[in-house]
Design a protein around this motif. Structure first.
Motif, PDB file in Angstrom:
ATOM      1  N   VAL A   7     120.706  29.145 -70.408  1.00 28.65           N
ATOM      2  CA  VAL A   7     120.858  30.577 -70.212  1.00 28.65           C
ATOM      3  C   VAL A   7     120.173  30.963 -68.901  1.00 28.65           C
ATOM      4  O   VAL A   7     119.097  30.473 -68.572  1.00 28.65           O
ATOM      5  CB  VAL A   7     120.238  31.355 -71.395  1.00 28.65           C
ATOM      6  CG1 VAL A   7     120.279  32.847 -71.148  1.00 28.65           C
ATOM      7  CG2 VAL A   7     120.945  30.988 -72.685  1.00 28.65           C
ATOM      8  N   LEU A   8     120.801  31.871 -68.160  1.00 24.29           N
ATOM      9  CA  LEU A   8     120.306  32.292 -66.853  1.00 24.29           C
ATOM     10  C   LEU A   8     120.316  33.818 -66.778  1.00 24.29           C
ATOM     11  O   LEU A   8     121.275  34.450 -67.224  1.00 24.29           O
ATOM     12  CB  LEU A   8     121.227  31.720 -65.770  1.00 24.29           C
ATOM     13  CG  LEU A   8     120.963  32.135 -64.337  1.00 24.29           C
ATOM     14  CD1 LEU A   8     119.845  31.273 -63.766  1.00 24.29           C
ATOM     15  CD2 LEU A   8     122.214  31.962 -63.500  1.00 24.29           C
ATOM     16  N   VAL A  66     113.776  38.160 -59.544  1.00 21.77           N
ATOM     17  CA  VAL A  66     113.275  37.135 -60.449  1.00 21.77           C
ATOM     18  C   VAL A  66     114.480  36.458 -61.094  1.00 21.77           C
ATOM     19  O   VAL A  66     115.476  37.102 -61.418  1.00 21.77           O
ATOM     20  CB  VAL A  66     112.378  37.764 -61.545  1.00 21.77           C
ATOM     21  CG1 VAL A  66     111.969  36.740 -62.572  1.00 21.77           C
ATOM     22  CG2 VAL A  66     111.172  38.421 -60.929  1.00 21.77           C
ATOM     23  N   LEU A  67     114.373  35.153 -61.267  1.00 24.07           N
ATOM     24  CA  LEU A  67     115.398  34.378 -61.954  1.00 24.07           C
ATOM     25  C   LEU A  67     114.733  33.690 -63.134  1.00 24.07           C
ATOM     26  O   LEU A  67     113.647  33.130 -62.995  1.00 24.07           O
ATOM     27  CB  LEU A  67     115.984  33.330 -61.003  1.00 24.07           C
ATOM     28  CG  LEU A  67     117.046  32.404 -61.582  1.00 24.07           C
ATOM     29  CD1 LEU A  67     118.091  32.105 -60.521  1.00 24.07           C
ATOM     30  CD2 LEU A  67     116.463  31.122 -62.110  1.00 24.07           C
ATOM     31  N   ARG A  68     115.398  33.764 -64.262  1.00 27.41           N
ATOM     32  CA  ARG A  68     114.902  33.070 -65.460  1.00 27.41           C
ATOM     33  C   ARG A  68     115.964  32.067 -65.875  1.00 27.41           C
ATOM     34  O   ARG A  68     117.110  32.427 -66.130  1.00 27.41           O
ATOM     35  CB  ARG A  68     114.625  34.058 -66.581  1.00 27.41           C
ATOM     36  CG  ARG A  68     114.043  33.385 -67.790  1.00 27.41           C
ATOM     37  CD  ARG A  68     113.690  34.381 -68.860  1.00 27.41           C
ATOM     38  NE  ARG A  68     112.717  33.748 -69.729  1.00 27.41           N
ATOM     39  CZ  ARG A  68     111.707  34.343 -70.275  1.00 27.41           C
ATOM     40  NH1 ARG A  68     111.502  35.620 -70.058  1.00 27.41           N
ATOM     41  NH2 ARG A  68     110.883  33.695 -71.055  1.00 27.41           N
ATOM     42  N   LEU A  69     115.566  30.813 -65.962  1.00 29.08           N
ATOM     43  CA  LEU A  69     116.436  29.726 -66.382  1.00 29.08           C
ATOM     44  C   LEU A  69     115.824  29.148 -67.645  1.00 29.08           C
ATOM     45  O   LEU A  69     114.764  28.525 -67.588  1.00 29.08           O
ATOM     46  CB  LEU A  69     116.528  28.657 -65.287  1.00 29.08           C
ATOM     47  CG  LEU A  69     117.338  27.412 -65.628  1.00 29.08           C
ATOM     48  CD1 LEU A  69     118.813  27.762 -65.811  1.00 29.08           C
ATOM     49  CD2 LEU A  69     117.158  26.366 -64.543  1.00 29.08           C
ATOM     50  N   ALA A  70     116.458  29.394 -68.789  1.00 27.62           N
ATOM     51  CA  ALA A  70     115.898  29.010 -70.091  1.00 27.62           C
ATOM     52  C   ALA A  70     114.498  29.624 -70.179  1.00 27.62           C
ATOM     53  O   ALA A  70     114.371  30.832 -70.147  1.00 27.62           O
ATOM     54  CB  ALA A  70     115.915  27.515 -70.287  1.00 27.62           C
ATOM     55  N   GLN A  71     113.446  28.817 -70.243  1.00 24.11           N
ATOM     56  CA  GLN A  71     112.077  29.341 -70.343  1.00 24.11           C
ATOM     57  C   GLN A  71     111.335  29.330 -69.008  1.00 24.11           C
ATOM     58  O   GLN A  71     110.191  29.771 -68.940  1.00 24.11           O
ATOM     59  CB  GLN A  71     111.284  28.551 -71.384  1.00 24.11           C
ATOM     60  CG  GLN A  71     111.867  28.632 -72.780  1.00 24.11           C
ATOM     61  CD  GLN A  71     112.005  30.065 -73.276  1.00 24.11           C
ATOM     62  OE1 GLN A  71     111.086  30.860 -73.164  1.00 24.11           O
ATOM     63  NE2 GLN A  71     113.172  30.399 -73.798  1.00 24.11           N
ATOM     64  N   ALA A  92     113.286  21.262 -64.686  1.00 21.65           N
ATOM     65  CA  ALA A  92     114.601  21.840 -64.420  1.00 21.65           C
ATOM     66  C   ALA A  92     115.243  21.249 -63.169  1.00 21.65           C
ATOM     67  O   ALA A  92     116.280  21.719 -62.719  1.00 21.65           O
ATOM     68  CB  ALA A  92     114.474  23.355 -64.280  1.00 21.65           C
ATOM     69  N   ARG A  93     114.650  20.206 -62.608  1.00 21.04           N
ATOM     70  CA  ARG A  93     115.141  19.596 -61.364  1.00 21.04           C
ATOM     71  C   ARG A  93     116.611  19.229 -61.492  1.00 21.04           C
ATOM     72  O   ARG A  93     117.046  18.691 -62.508  1.00 21.04           O
ATOM     73  CB  ARG A  93     114.331  18.343 -61.073  1.00 21.04           C
ATOM     74  CG  ARG A  93     114.798  17.561 -59.848  1.00 21.04           C
ATOM     75  CD  ARG A  93     114.069  16.246 -59.737  1.00 21.04           C
ATOM     76  NE  ARG A  93     112.647  16.474 -59.837  1.00 21.04           N
ATOM     77  CZ  ARG A  93     111.747  16.121 -58.939  1.00 21.04           C
ATOM     78  NH1 ARG A  93     112.121  15.470 -57.873  1.00 21.04           N
ATOM     79  NH2 ARG A  93     110.475  16.385 -59.112  1.00 21.04           N
ATOM     80  N   PRO A 145     110.564  39.703 -66.103  1.00 17.79           N
ATOM     81  CA  PRO A 145     109.300  39.182 -65.576  1.00 17.79           C
ATOM     82  C   PRO A 145     109.070  39.751 -64.186  1.00 17.79           C
ATOM     83  O   PRO A 145     110.007  39.835 -63.402  1.00 17.79           O
ATOM     84  CB  PRO A 145     109.548  37.660 -65.514  1.00 17.79           C
ATOM     85  CG  PRO A 145     110.717  37.419 -66.382  1.00 17.79           C
ATOM     86  CD  PRO A 145     111.527  38.667 -66.372  1.00 17.79           C
ATOM     87  N   ARG A 146     107.889  40.189 -63.888  1.00 10.79           N
ATOM     88  CA  ARG A 146     107.602  40.781 -62.576  1.00 10.79           C
ATOM     89  C   ARG A 146     107.373  39.679 -61.552  1.00 10.79           C
ATOM     90  O   ARG A 146     106.662  38.741 -61.810  1.00 10.79           O
ATOM     91  CB  ARG A 146     106.377  41.695 -62.630  1.00 10.79           C
ATOM     92  CG  ARG A 146     106.531  42.849 -63.577  1.00 10.79           C
ATOM     93  CD  ARG A 146     107.719  43.706 -63.276  1.00 10.79           C
ATOM     94  NE  ARG A 146     107.502  44.412 -62.024  1.00 10.79           N
ATOM     95  CZ  ARG A 146     108.304  45.332 -61.552  1.00 10.79           C
ATOM     96  NH1 ARG A 146     109.384  45.669 -62.218  1.00 10.79           N
ATOM     97  NH2 ARG A 146     108.049  45.928 -60.421  1.00 10.79           N
TER      98      ARG A 146
END
Length: 166
Positions: free
Chosen positions: A24-25, A67-72, A140-141, A164-165
């Motif tokens: 999830v992204l 900000v980018l969130r990839l999974a956790q 996550a590489r 997330p800030r």
């Protein structure tokens, strides 16, 4: 992207595909127009109308943060280049690790080393996009293909409290 006083607040969600796995992204980007307080005082003390003052302020450059969130995993977007041409928006940015400091002391997140980059193309009419991302460190590489959609305005209310800030 200089369109009058329109300053973007964008939120995208989707999936990132790497080999045979998907994650999830979510991406949050906001534009800011920084204005020197001394300049504001000068403009307000002039004989300019409010419309003229607003036009003067709108001449300033918009800078972006995101900000980018990839999974956790959470990454700060740095050096964001956001361009719009007709109905296509392109976004290019570097990804930097976010180091979270001690919340008990009131410290916020701090951007760390650059560990990758992202490139996106979004069709504004369809509110869909695709792109690629490369992460050079951590669990996550790898290289990712991205498919995403814009989160509708009515679902974005209060997003800045959830994001997330960076």
């Amino acid at each position: 992207m200089q369109e009058g006083c329109v300053i973007p607040m964008l939120h995208y969600r989707g999936i990132a595909l790497r080999e045979n796995a998907s994650s999830v992204l979510s991406i949050w980007i906001e534009g800011m127009r920084e204005v020197d307080p001394a300049k504001v005082r000068e403009l307000l003390s002039s004989n300019m109308s409010l419309e003229e003052i607003q036009a003067e302020i709108n001449r300033g450059n918009i800078t972006y943060r995101g900000v980018l969130r990839l999974a956790q995993d959470v990454y700060q977007l740095r050096g964001i280049a956001l361009m719009r041409s007709e109905n296509i928006t392109t976004i290019d940015a570097e990804l930097a690790r976010i180091r979270f400091r001690d919340a008990r002391v009131g410290d916020e997140a701090d951007g760390g080393e650059v560990v990758g980059n992202i490139s996106l193309t979004i069709d504004d009419d369809l509110q869909l996009g695709k792109g690629s991302m490369r992460i050079n460190a951590g669990s996550a590489r790898g290289s990712y293909s991205i498919i995403l959609e814009m989160v509708p305005d009515e679902m974005r209310r209060g997003w800045h409290h959830l994001a997330p800030r960076g």
